[in-house]
Every structure is written in structure tokens, then in C-alpha cells.
Design an enzyme around this catalytic site. Structure first.
Site, PDB file in Angstrom:
ATOM      1  N   HIS A   1       2.736  -9.405  -4.548  1.00 30.94           N
ATOM      2  CA  HIS A   1       3.960  -9.071  -3.819  1.00 30.94           C
ATOM      3  C   HIS A   1       4.756  -7.950  -4.493  1.00 30.94           C
ATOM      4  CE1 HIS A   1       7.828 -10.279  -1.674  1.00 30.94           C
ATOM      5  NE2 HIS A   1       6.930 -10.254  -0.697  1.00 30.94           N
TER       6      HIS A   1
ATOM      7  N   LYS B   1       6.161  -4.377  -5.442  1.00 29.92           N
ATOM      8  CA  LYS B   1       6.325  -3.123  -4.698  1.00 29.92           C
ATOM      9  C   LYS B   1       6.839  -2.049  -5.651  1.00 29.92           C
ATOM     10  CE  LYS B   1       6.340  -6.479  -1.578  1.00 29.92           C
ATOM     11  NZ  LYS B   1       7.225  -6.652  -0.457  1.00 29.92           N
TER      12      LYS B   1
ATOM     13  N   ASP C   1       3.478  10.802 -10.966  1.00 26.60           N
ATOM     14  CA  ASP C   1       3.718  11.431 -12.268  1.00 26.60           C
ATOM     15  C   ASP C   1       4.736  10.597 -13.051  1.00 26.60           C
ATOM     16  OD1 ASP C   1       1.840  13.353 -11.658  1.00 26.60           O
ATOM     17  OD2 ASP C   1       3.304  14.768 -10.883  1.00 26.60           O
TER      18      ASP C   1
END
EC number: 2.7.8.5
Length: 553
Positions: free
Chosen positions: A217, A219, A224
Site C-alpha cells: 500500500h 505510495k 533522480d
């Protein structure tokens, strides 16, 4: 240091006061469970809730000496660096985003200009035209990298959940296969499979329902040295009309390195997507659902904790060399030489929660923050899915700070209007909300604990996080932002990550305050009349099954 195992928060400190009394400790544990089984029994807990600040975990002691560069008002949060690495940055490198469109355009722009690495961790990648735009951006950047006169050797690493990413004939896997087939040396797609979904359970639970057992889950999206932390997935609604939260950390190399290593670590214990749409494990790794579960979880724990420990050690050394070493050049000399950064006014702490691997750092830090919020402090807490754990509820109801909790109204719940059993999920959340509101009222806490419901026509609500305003302050000095929802799934089943941002910068505090205000402005205060509105009547069968299934959503 390794995060200690967390027992029920309500008893943890009390049990620490009872050495050599395992029988009494067990009795208190059973009593705690029984007291939580019904509304009437929860009401009997009310005298105990007054003791929650005393019975909750203590703030971990700061083992390093106070730093003169760290202002007193944020020094109280430096105990977090006993658990995770601490990254000092300039607030000028932190930008709070406000809309899905802004998030989408920034993400595409970052991918297009990436030279060295693109790392993305999400629950899934959608299959619509906007998601295809992202894939096209990745393909274009990889193509440009290979054809450049001075090749930059761009690497792309994508971490998704296996069950969610494999749902349907057209899915996250089929969206990414062309990239894997065309750039096999430059693209890695890892699919996390929870070790708890195995054997007969895996064979019997149908698609979609198998996702309730546990998910990847996290995110995080980085290109870079630039990082976006969010609760948003890579799907069209999250780019258009699904409200979430997003923070952009620009030119924060150490933070980017940490999350690259974290995603690599979870990727190493995940299944690897191959060019022919099969999956395989990394050489030497235990299979997540075919191999021994305990051995797999031990290996995964070590792999992830090694990342946390090594980054923490690295940051401690950097901090000592930068601010406490007598052998360094003077600040003026170093600044003139161009090799010294300004003293940070903002600190980033990555908080990881992976209960299947016995990693509970986010849970420990969140509980401690709620415990230590003093009288006069204000906590703004928001979640798209209101299903607080018992420990979090006890702390909200039993501590001294003021709380404003923002949650989704049924109409902006992501499951509103869904077919089949999923269509009843918003009603289950209404039932949980009403039970909590009734408990707030029964304890006479309406003035201190306030529920608010977000509503916006044509939108859904997925924002989660926390803003902490110290007593006497009109601006927040700390926020939590990332993937956790403060519910049972986040604490017990899924792999989660968020960051605590602590800042002395008034400009950044203003950004965070404005973010909070904009979300709460679209909400209404919950009262007893809220539950008398049309569509708020919860069917009996939903009330009956909610206690049985609330640990799965």
C-alpha cells in the site's frame, strides 16, 4: 534500534509496572479484550480512558545530546530519530500540492526529465488513457536515455501489489509488459504478495476479495533526487477528481536514496514480473506463499530493517560531521567553498509499518504523538476510511488535546455505488462512525472531539494524515503524510509508509495550514441529526457483519 513489539496500547505502560506478574498481566489483557466487545462495555471503560496518557507508551528517550541547531519547539520530536533516520532539509525544498491535476502534471514532468532513476511504489497502475500517458512518458525517457550521445543509464523500478495489479484481463501487468520487453535491462517490476494469502485460502478466496488479506500500500514516486510522498495511487481518478494529499521534496538526495533502498528491499522480497507475464522470485529468496511463512517473514524483516538501520547510522554520522566536528572548516569558509548546506529548518522522518514482518514503527510513533499531545494542542486527523484501531480510539478519547477528525461522507466514499457486497462498505463505515460518535457523546467529549464529513459534488475523498498544532500556536509544526489510514488494515495487514515532517519554517507551516484549511472547508460537522438523514439508515445485516469484517477494511 529495532522497533519493539506493540501490545494493546491501553495496557502497555501499566504492564511495564508489573514485573514478575504474568498472571495479572494476562488477566488485564483478557479484561481489555472483553471491555471492547460491545457498546455498553465500552462505556464502562470511560473512567479508564481518563488514565490513557499515563497508560500509553512513553516517549523514547533521546540518546544523542541536544543540538544547538535544533530549535526547542521541535526538539521534543527528536525522539523519533531513535527509531528511524532523520533527514534535515531546507523548507525551501518542500512544496505541498493541492489537487490531483497538479500531482499528475508534476509526476509526468518529473519522469520526462529523469536522468538516473525513476522509482514508483503504488497499490496498482490503472489501465486507462491517463495511465497510458505515464507509461508513454517512461518509454520516452528510457528511449532518450539509450539514444543520448552521453547515455545516462536511466533505471526504472516499479513496485505494485500482486493481487490488485493482476486483477482482470487488462491490468497493471499488461500495461507494463511492453516496457519490460523493450528495456529488460533497465526496467524492474516487482509485485508484492502477502505471505498471509496462501494454501487453501489463496485457492478459495475469489479475485477482489483476496485483496482484503493484505496489500502493498506504499505510495512514493521519485525521479533522480526529487520525491513525491502521497496516498494517491496511479489511476485516472487520482489524477482528476479523487482528493488526496501530496508533498514534493525537491533535491533531497538522502531522502530519495532512502526510499529507493526501501522500494528495492520490498522489491527483493516480492515476485518479479517477467517479459512473458510470468513471475519469479529473486535468487535465494523464500517464496512468499509457497515457501515457509516464518522464514519468509524473517528474511523480509531483515531486508527492510537493514535499510532503516543503515540509513539511520549514515544520517547520524552525517549530522555529527556536519554540525559537531571540530575538524571542519568554519561555516563561512565552507559556504565560500560551496560545499556546505544551510542549517536545516525542517526534518523528515520516514515511518514504516509492515505488521506481517513485525515492523511497527509507524504505529509506535503515531501512538506516541497522540499520547503526548498536551492540553491546548490541536490535532487535525483525516482519513478516507474511518475505521480507527481500538488503540487510536482510546487515545483520542482519553487524552487532552482537541481533535477534529475529517472523514468521507458516504457519497464521496470510493465504494459508493459499487456493485455487490462492496456497495455496502460505505454503510459499514457509517455504522462505525455512528458508534464512535455515540461514544464521544456518552463521555461528554463533544467539545474536544469533533467529527467532520467531507463532501464535494462529483469527487471522492482519499486524503489521510495528521496536522499537529502545539498549544498556543495557530500553525502546525508537524504533519504526517503518506499511505496509512489509521485503521486496522493499515496497522495490521498492509505494507505502509509515510513521513513525519517537523518544521520551524513559518512559510512551510503556512503551506501545511492552508492545505488543512482547504480540506476542512469542504466539510460539515457531524451531529446526531447527521445520522437521521436519508440514506444513513444502516441495514441490520450490515450492522451484524461489520464487527466481524472491520479488521479487513
Amino acid at each position: 534500534m529495532a522497533a519493539p513489539a506493540a501490545g494493546p496500547v491501553f495496557w502497555r505502560r501499566l504492564l511495564g509496572l508489573l514485573p514478575g506478574r504474568p498472571g495479572l498481566a494476562a488477566l488485564l489483557g483478557r479484561l481489555s479484550d472483553r471491555l471492547g466487545r460491545s457498546r455498553e462495555r465500552r462505556r464502562r471503560r470511560s473512567p479508564w480512558l481518563l488514565l490513557a496518557p499515563l497508560l500509553s507508551p512513553t516517549v523514547p528517550q533521546v540518546t544523542s545530546p541536544p543540538c544547538c541547531l535544533c530549535p526547542e519547539s521541535v526538539h521534543r520530536f527528536q525522539w523519533i530519530r531513535n527509531l528511524v533516520p532523520e533527514f534535515g532539509v531546507s523548507s525551501s525544498h518542500v512544496r505541498v500540492l493541492s489537487s490531483p491535476a497538479e500531482f499528475f502534471e508534476l509526476l509526468k514532468g518529473q519522469i520526462k526529465t529523469a536522468k538516473r532513476r525513476v522509482v514508483m511504489a503504488s497499490l496498482y497502475l490503472g489501465t486507462g488513457p491517463l495511465e497510458q500517458e505515464l507509461v508513454d512518458c517512461l518509454e520516452s525517457s528510457l528511449e532518450k536515455s539509450l539514444q543520448s550521445k552521453f547515455p545516462s543509464d536511466l533505471k526504472v523500478s516499479i513496485l505494485l501489489d500482486f493481487t490488485r495489479g493482476s486483477r482482470g484481463r487488462k491490468n497493471s501487468r499488461t500495461m507494463l509488459l511492453p516496457l519490460l520487453q523493450r528495456f529488460p535491462e533497465h526496467v524492474r517490476v516487482s509485485l508484492f504478495h502477502t505471505p498471509n494469502l496462501r494454501g487453501l485460502l489463496r485457492l478459495l478466496i475469489p479475485e477482489r476479495f483476496n485483496e482484503t488479506i493484505g496489500l502493498q500500500h506504499i505510495k512514493v514516486y521519485l525521479c533522480d533526487n526529487n520525491v513525491i510522498l502521497s496516498g494517491a495511487n496511479l489511476s485516472d481518478s487520482y489524477f482528476t477528481n479523487r482528493q488526496d494529499r501530496y508533498v514534493f521534496l525537491q533535491d533531497c538526495a538522502e531522502v530519495a536514496d532512502f526510499f529507493t533502498e526501501l522500494v528495492d528491499a520490498v522489491g527483493d522480497v516480492s515476485l518479479q514480473l517477467q517479459g512473458d507475464d510470468t513471475v519469479d522470485v529473486v535468487d535465494g529468496m523464500v517464496h512468499p506463499y509457497k515457501g515457509d511463512r516464518a522464514a519468509y517473514c524473517r528474511a523480509a524483516n531483515k531486508r527492510v530493517m537493514d535499510v532503516i538501520h543503515s540509513a539511520r547510522t549514515r544520517q547520524q554520522l552525517l549530522h555529527a560531521q556536519t554540525f559537531h566536528s571540530d575538524s571542519l572548516l568554519s561555516q563561512e569558509e565552507a559556504a565560500a567553498a560551496g560545499d556546505r548546506r544551510p542549517a536545516p529548518d525542517t526534518w523528515i522522518y520516514p515511518l514504516i509499518q509492515m505488521k506481517p514482518f513485525e515492523i511497527q514503527i509507524d504505529e509506535i510513533v503515531t501512538e506516541t504523538l497522540l499520547t503526548e499531545a498536551e492540553r491546548g494542542a490541536k490535532v487535525f486527523l483525516t482519513t478516507g476510511y474511518f475505521n480507527l484501531t481500538q488503540a487510536y480510539m482510546d487515545l483520542v478519547l482519553g487524552t487532552r488535546a482537541e481533535y477534529q477528525i475529517l472523514l468521507a461522507s458516504p457519497e464521496v466514499n470510493g465504494f459508493f455505488g459499487a456493485k455487490g457486497v462492496a456497495g455496502a462498505i460505505p454503510a459499514a463505515y457509517v455504522h462505525i462512525e455512528r458508534q464512535f460518535y455515540s461514544e464521544v457523546c456518552s463521555l461528554g467529549q463533544q467539545d474536544r472531539v469533533q467529527l467532520q464529513e467531507y463532501w464535494r459534488a462529483g469527487w471522492t475523498f482519499h486524503a489521510k494524515g495528521l496536522w499537529l498544532y502545539l498549544a498556543g500556536s495557530s500553525l502546525p509544526c508537524l504533519t504526517l503524510i503518506g499511505s496509512p489510514n489509521f485503521g486496522y488494515r493499515s496497522v495490521h495487514r498492509d505494507l505502509e509508509a509515510q513521513i513525519a515532517i517537523v518544521t520551524e519554517s513559518r512559510a512551510l507551516q503556512q503551506q501545511l495550514h492552508q492545505e488543512q484549511e482547504q480540506l476542512y472547508l469542504r466539510s460539515g460537522v457531524v451531529t446526531s441529526a447527521t445520522f437521521e438523514q436519508p440514506g444513513r439508515q444502516v441495514k441490520l445485516w450490515v450492522k451484524m457483519v461489520t464487527p466481524l469484517i472491520k479488521n479487513f477494511f
